[in-house]
Design a protein around this motif. Sequence first.
Motif, PDB file in Angstrom:
ATOM      1  N   ILE A  12     -18.156  43.938  25.554  1.00  0.00           N
ATOM      2  CA  ILE A  12     -18.039  44.936  26.615  1.00  0.00           C
ATOM      3  C   ILE A  12     -18.402  46.327  26.103  1.00  0.00           C
ATOM      4  CG2 ILE A  12     -16.455  45.952  28.312  1.00  0.00           C
ATOM      5  CD1 ILE A  12     -16.605  42.992  28.711  1.00  0.00           C
ATOM      6  N   CYS A  13     -19.131  47.073  26.928  1.00  0.00           N
ATOM      7  CA  CYS A  13     -19.490  48.466  26.632  1.00  0.00           C
ATOM      8  C   CYS A  13     -18.251  49.340  26.817  1.00  0.00           C
ATOM      9  CB  CYS A  13     -20.602  48.905  27.573  1.00  0.00           C
ATOM     10  SG  CYS A  13     -20.877  50.680  27.624  1.00  0.00           S
ATOM     11  N   GLU A  14     -17.907  50.079  25.772  1.00  0.00           N
ATOM     12  CA  GLU A  14     -16.727  50.949  25.843  1.00  0.00           C
ATOM     13  C   GLU A  14     -16.894  52.059  26.881  1.00  0.00           C
ATOM     14  OE1 GLU A  14     -14.656  52.495  22.119  1.00  0.00           O
ATOM     15  OE2 GLU A  14     -16.257  51.202  21.336  1.00  0.00           O
ATOM     16  N   GLY A  15     -18.148  52.473  27.054  1.00  0.00           N
ATOM     17  CA  GLY A  15     -18.429  53.584  27.955  1.00  0.00           C
ATOM     18  C   GLY A  15     -18.185  53.238  29.415  1.00  0.00           C
ATOM     19  N   CYS A  16     -18.702  52.085  29.869  1.00  0.00           N
ATOM     20  CA  CYS A  16     -18.676  51.826  31.313  1.00  0.00           C
ATOM     21  C   CYS A  16     -18.047  50.490  31.680  1.00  0.00           C
ATOM     22  CB  CYS A  16     -20.079  51.912  31.876  1.00  0.00           C
ATOM     23  SG  CYS A  16     -21.088  50.467  31.501  1.00  0.00           S
ATOM     24  N   GLY A  17     -17.728  49.654  30.694  1.00  0.00           N
ATOM     25  CA  GLY A  17     -17.120  48.364  31.011  1.00  0.00           C
ATOM     26  C   GLY A  17     -18.136  47.287  31.367  1.00  0.00           C
ATOM     27  N   ILE A  32     -27.415  46.718  23.676  1.00  0.00           N
ATOM     28  CA  ILE A  32     -27.674  47.666  24.764  1.00  0.00           C
ATOM     29  C   ILE A  32     -26.864  47.240  25.984  1.00  0.00           C
ATOM     30  CG2 ILE A  32     -29.775  46.419  25.536  1.00  0.00           C
ATOM     31  CD1 ILE A  32     -30.853  49.303  26.299  1.00  0.00           C
ATOM     32  N   CYS A  33     -26.246  48.213  26.650  1.00  0.00           N
ATOM     33  CA  CYS A  33     -25.438  47.911  27.823  1.00  0.00           C
ATOM     34  C   CYS A  33     -26.356  47.675  29.017  1.00  0.00           C
ATOM     35  CB  CYS A  33     -24.478  49.061  28.107  1.00  0.00           C
ATOM     36  SG  CYS A  33     -23.586  48.838  29.657  1.00  0.00           S
ATOM     37  N   ILE A  34     -26.159  46.523  29.694  1.00  0.00           N
ATOM     38  CA  ILE A  34     -27.043  46.227  30.825  1.00  0.00           C
ATOM     39  C   ILE A  34     -26.724  47.106  32.032  1.00  0.00           C
ATOM     40  CG2 ILE A  34     -27.772  43.894  30.211  1.00  0.00           C
ATOM     41  CD1 ILE A  34     -25.512  42.745  31.781  1.00  0.00           C
ATOM     42  N   GLN A  35     -25.570  47.768  31.985  1.00  0.00           N
ATOM     43  CA  GLN A  35     -25.186  48.605  33.118  1.00  0.00           C
ATOM     44  C   GLN A  35     -25.581  50.077  32.938  1.00  0.00           C
ATOM     45  OE1 GLN A  35     -21.585  47.104  35.162  1.00  0.00           O
ATOM     46  NE2 GLN A  35     -20.842  49.189  34.881  1.00  0.00           N
ATOM     47  N   CYS A  36     -25.265  50.641  31.744  1.00  0.00           N
ATOM     48  CA  CYS A  36     -25.516  52.082  31.571  1.00  0.00           C
ATOM     49  C   CYS A  36     -26.581  52.395  30.524  1.00  0.00           C
ATOM     50  CB  CYS A  36     -24.216  52.814  31.224  1.00  0.00           C
ATOM     51  SG  CYS A  36     -23.651  52.571  29.536  1.00  0.00           S
ATOM     52  N   GLY A  37     -27.069  51.358  29.846  1.00  0.00           N
ATOM     53  CA  GLY A  37     -28.176  51.563  28.922  1.00  0.00           C
ATOM     54  C   GLY A  37     -27.789  52.108  27.552  1.00  0.00           C
TER      55      GLY A  37
END
Length: 301
Positions: A216-221, A233-238
């Motif tokens: 999980i991306c810490e920034g956006c979940g 790479i986060c698929i949601q926020c990049g």
Amino acid sequence: MIVKERTKPEELEILLALKPRLELEEKVASNLYTLEKGYEGEVQFDKWFTNHRVESLIINDLLLEVNGTLFQIDSFVITQDRLHLFEVKNLEGDYYLDGEKFKTAAGAETKNPLHQLNRAEALLKQLLKNLGFYIPLEPHLVFINPEFTLLQAPVKSPIVLPTQLNRFMKNMNRVSSKLTSKHTKLAEALLSLHIKKSPFSRVPEYDFDGLRKGVICEGCGGFYELHSKSKFICIQCGQLKNIDSSMVQTVKEFQILFPEIKVTTQSVFEWTGGILSKKTIRRILKVNLSYIGEFNRRYYE
Ligand SMILES: [Zn+2]
């Protein structure tokens, strides 16, 4: 001096780890929001309290019991001739007191935090008496959020409004204080009575199979996918993130959610949905965690 640091409540840690991996029911999500907000307020309070210059012992987050009744204390401060009980609220918006009722400006009644403070004060006094300590106790209800106002606040009350925080601290710093072994004994007594496992904790039921797997991306979940040899790479926020630190974080979440399941290359491989090869996982675990046992039976802590 801080004798007991504040830590994120276990219930909050579990809910935060569950959130991206499970559809939370509305009442669970709203409990998570309340806990998060409350904790944020307490962290703000701690930051503000670093301005306290007087010799003191600070105990954060106490859960105590007296005569079979449990009560929580956000912060307890021991000075030479005063004990301070702090209840911290992170509410925002306009509120007012209507007799015994605590209402939003729109007129909706909410839980009166003064009642909560009175209850904690009465129980704490009882406990101090049982322990044989007779230092005067002052209760304070601190509204830490600068966006909070209490319209027509009573003049004499334990309430500390955001606009009063500076003056309040100035007054706290005006007294002189020299602590003795009596004070240390009181701190030790309270620490020894602190209940570690909160019975109030409300987390939904979950199991390993029922949770979404991945990192999980810490920034956006959002979920990560592999970007390069060393980056996700986060698929949601990049956002790009180093794979080692993300894996350490994801193992921590796994341990919070499943303390009974051992951290092994296999369990982490499954938990992270096969995003990395077992070989890479083994390397990361070996470098970043301590391990017990040899090769095939090895697990990590
Ligand atoms: Zn993200």
